[in-house]
Scaffold this active site. Structure first.
Site, mmCIF file in Angstrom:
data_model
loop_
_atom_site.group_PDB
_atom_site.id
_atom_site.type_symbol
_atom_site.label_atom_id
_atom_site.label_comp_id
_atom_site.label_asym_id
_atom_site.label_seq_id
_atom_site.Cartn_x
_atom_site.Cartn_y
_atom_site.Cartn_z
ATOM 1 N N GLY A 4 0.807 -1.211 0.000
ATOM 2 C CA GLY A 4 0.000 0.000 0.000
ATOM 3 C C GLY A 4 0.841 1.261 0.000
ATOM 4 N NE ARG A 5 3.619 2.024 5.622
ATOM 5 C CZ ARG A 5 3.994 1.335 6.677
ATOM 6 N NH1 ARG A 5 5.028 0.514 6.595
ATOM 7 N NH2 ARG A 5 3.346 1.443 7.825
ATOM 8 N N GLY A 14 -1.955 8.687 7.137
ATOM 9 C CA GLY A 14 -2.455 7.372 6.763
ATOM 10 C C GLY A 14 -1.346 6.372 6.468
ATOM 11 C CD GLU A 15 -1.675 2.663 2.925
ATOM 12 O OE1 GLU A 15 -0.565 2.175 2.642
ATOM 13 O OE2 GLU A 15 -2.646 2.641 2.159
ATOM 14 N N GLY A 16 0.505 4.646 8.386
ATOM 15 C CA GLY A 16 1.697 4.863 9.208
ATOM 16 C C GLY A 16 2.051 6.325 9.272
#
Length: 594
Positions: free
Chosen positions: A291-292, A412-414
């Site tokens: 995703g990243r 988002g996502e970390g």
């Protein structure tokens, strides 16, 4: 050992079990921290195979036509909804199952090709790109990586076409960046046939529209009183699944269905466990790597839109009898956007290629990509916003929407702060362990096999200290840049060594120092990706008799600016105002608020 030290040792052990299990080949980012240049990870610059490039070009053509005709980003923002017709159209084009195998109805695209598709969507609408990312890059991806044959046959064909939609549910009230703090409970039934899930999830993209959700919940560890996180496949038709808030109103990416839901005694069959029981965090972090990467692609697309808008306005808007493009301070902003967009694309391409090549450990590279591209996009939007001036503030232009949409990227996502410390600490682990071997042997010289390990560790540290890495560029024009990069990698390694020797274990809490180390490492990775791409483009131009292009000038500028930043980060390790910063913060934090 006091209570604080015991807790610290427990945290370190948990982190090592989670992040460092199994063989760890020296990757590019970890190599930087040890003074090495792992050239085959980044050079030569990767290219999509010609057969897939043809298919990608056709898909991009179809996608652009569909988006031109049917995607209205402003309307999606106003109505806070992506129309089902748009979702269905993306499914028909193949976007919603790009990397799924063809036998499951997908397109079988590589991650590099997938990133080109996400970049195109990211150019136009952040809500739509986030929706696709949530469905495909972390939704379907969970099944692709960890699903059994039975699970894949049951769900992948319809997920790949968009007939079913996916979501990934990790975040809770007390679990966001602290992924290990998941509180949702999953208790096994007496006969072991199913688990009973209880708890709530929030801030979940696609929650109210998803047909299959990968849900993280805490399960008992057999034979102990401990628990661990396990991934489950949950469907909203299961009794006890309750949507608490279908669309949580928010500042940006308003088109995404970000929701909150509860599981009340939901019975989930044991066959719906995704991946190994108790290894849900490993599942989650592996999925987030993918995703990243596509996150980076979406940000790259948006940065290219910033560049296009800046150029258009600078070439047409007149002030003081000149177009804005004639003013040096405007030119500075446009040049910086061009340089950053070039770097973002190069970084995304190389990181995606690491995944396509089946390399084992690219967690640091994906974290670097996520932090770097999200921070750079924010700066790009801020620059183009300033170029447009007051007009950017009004809703008839896309810039205020782009600014609202982009702000979530750093969270988002970390969260970027968490990932920044992660980059520094994971990167420093390799040389840190070698220094520990040396120190332990000095303290206890008679320990078994200790001297041999310490000798090997000492050779590694000494070798990296006296050797400047060689950067194998093919273009003579880039030899100066390559030499500078090699020298900076050497300086970075020396600085990391010095910090580890000076601070030892307390460095685990020194986040301001960690930030400078991580920032230097990220710019080293970014400049390497730029140099690799620049080298490939020069080689292509020489073969075809082409002259220099704006892209090459942007690459040149990025390298110069990046090298300057790296030198500044390294200087800041010893020349800084950290004590004053922390003293001020602690004083303010301890003062009662009015």
């Amino acid at each position: 050992m006091n209570k604080l030290d015991a807790q610290r040792q427990k945290e370190i052990q948990q982190a090592e079990e989670l992040l460092f299990a199994g063989p760890q080949a020296l990757g590019f980012a970890k190599g930087l921290f040890q003074g090495h240049f792992v050239a085959d990870w980044v050079m030569p610059y990767p290219r999509i195979p010609s057969t897939q490039q043809v298919e990608l070009d056709e898909t991009l053509k179809d996608l652009r036509q569909f988006l031109d005709e049917h995607l209205d980003a402003a309307e999606i923002d106003r109505k806070a909804d992506i129309p089902r017709s748009v979702i269905d159209g993306l499914g028909r084009v193949g976007v919603l199952g790009l990397t799924a195998p063809k036998e499951y109805g997908g397109r079988g695209f590589s991650q590099m090709a997938n990133c080109k598709i996400l970049e195109e969507i990211g150019r136009r609408c952040a809500s739509t790109s986030v929706f696709v990312n949530a469905h495909h890059s972390i939704g379907i991806r969970a099944l692709l990586l960890f699903g059994t044959d039975e699970q894949n046959q049951r769900w992948l064909p319809k997920l790949s076409t968009g007939e079913l939609l996916g979501a990934f549910a990790l975040t809770e009230k007390e679990a966001g960046s602290d992924a290990a703090n998941v509180q949702m409970q999953a208790r096994p039934s007496e006969d072991g046939s199913h688990f009973v899930l209880n708890g709530e999830k929030r801030y979940i993209t696609n929650a109210a529209i998803a047909d299959v959700l990968t849900v993280m919940a805490r399960t008992p560890v057999p034979g102990s009183d401990k628990t661990s996180v396990t991934a489950f496949l949950v469907t909203p038709d299961m009794p006890g699944f309750e949507i608490l808030e279908a669309r949580m109103p928010k500042m940006g990416i308003r088109g995404t269905a970000t929701g909150r839901f509860a599981l009340r005694n939901v019975k989930v069959p044991k066959e719906n466990i995704l991946g190994p029981p108790g290894k849900g965090l490993k599942v989650a972090l592996t999925i987030l790597d993918f995703g990243r990467t596509t996150f980076g692609a979406c940000c790259t697309g948006a940065a290219k839109t910033c560049l296009r808008l800046a150029i258009e306005h600078a070439n047409t808007r007149k002030q003081f009898n000149k177009t804005l493009g004639n003013f040096h301070l405007v030119q500075k902003k446009i040049a910086r956007i061009a340089a950053d967009a070039y770097a973002m694309e190069a970084m995304t391409t190389i990181t995606a290629a690491l995944i396509d090549r089946g390399l084992e450990d690219y967690m640091l590279e994906t974290a670097m990509l996520k932090v770097f591209t999200t921070e750079r996009l924010w700066e790009c939007i801020n620059d183009v916003f300033q170029i447009y001036g007051g007009s950017a503030y009004f809703v008839d232009l896309p810039l205020e929407r782009m600014m609202r949409d982009a702000r979530i990227n750093q969270i988002g996502e970390g969260a970027n702060e968490v990932l920044t410390s992660f980059i520094a600490l994971v990167g420093m682990r390799g040389p840190g362990m070698e220094f520990k071997e040396i120190y332990d042997t000095m303290v206890k010289p008679t320990r078994e096999r200790g001297f041999a390990k310490a000798w090997t560790a000492g050779k590694h540290r000494l070798g990296a200290t006296v050797r400047v890495p060689e950067i194998p560029v093919r273009s003579a024009e880039l030899r100066s840049f390559a030499n500078q990069l090699g020298r900076l990698i050497w300086r970075f390694n020396v600085a990391v060594n010095r910090a580890l020797i000076t601070y030892r274990e307390p460095i685990l809490d020194m986040q301001l120092l960690q930030e400078r180390i991580a920032n230097a490492a990220m710019d080293l990775f970014a400049s390497t990706c730029v140099l690799s791409r620049y080298d490939a483009e020069l080689q292509y131009a020489q073969r075809n008799g082409s002259s220099s292009s704006p892209d090459q000038l942007a690459a040149d500028l990025f390298l110069r600016q990046s090298f300057r930043r790296i030198r500044s980060f390294l200087a800041g390790l010893t020349d800084n105002e950290d004590k004053s910063v922390l003293a001020t913060a602690n004083s303010v934090l301890s003062k009662p608020s009015n």
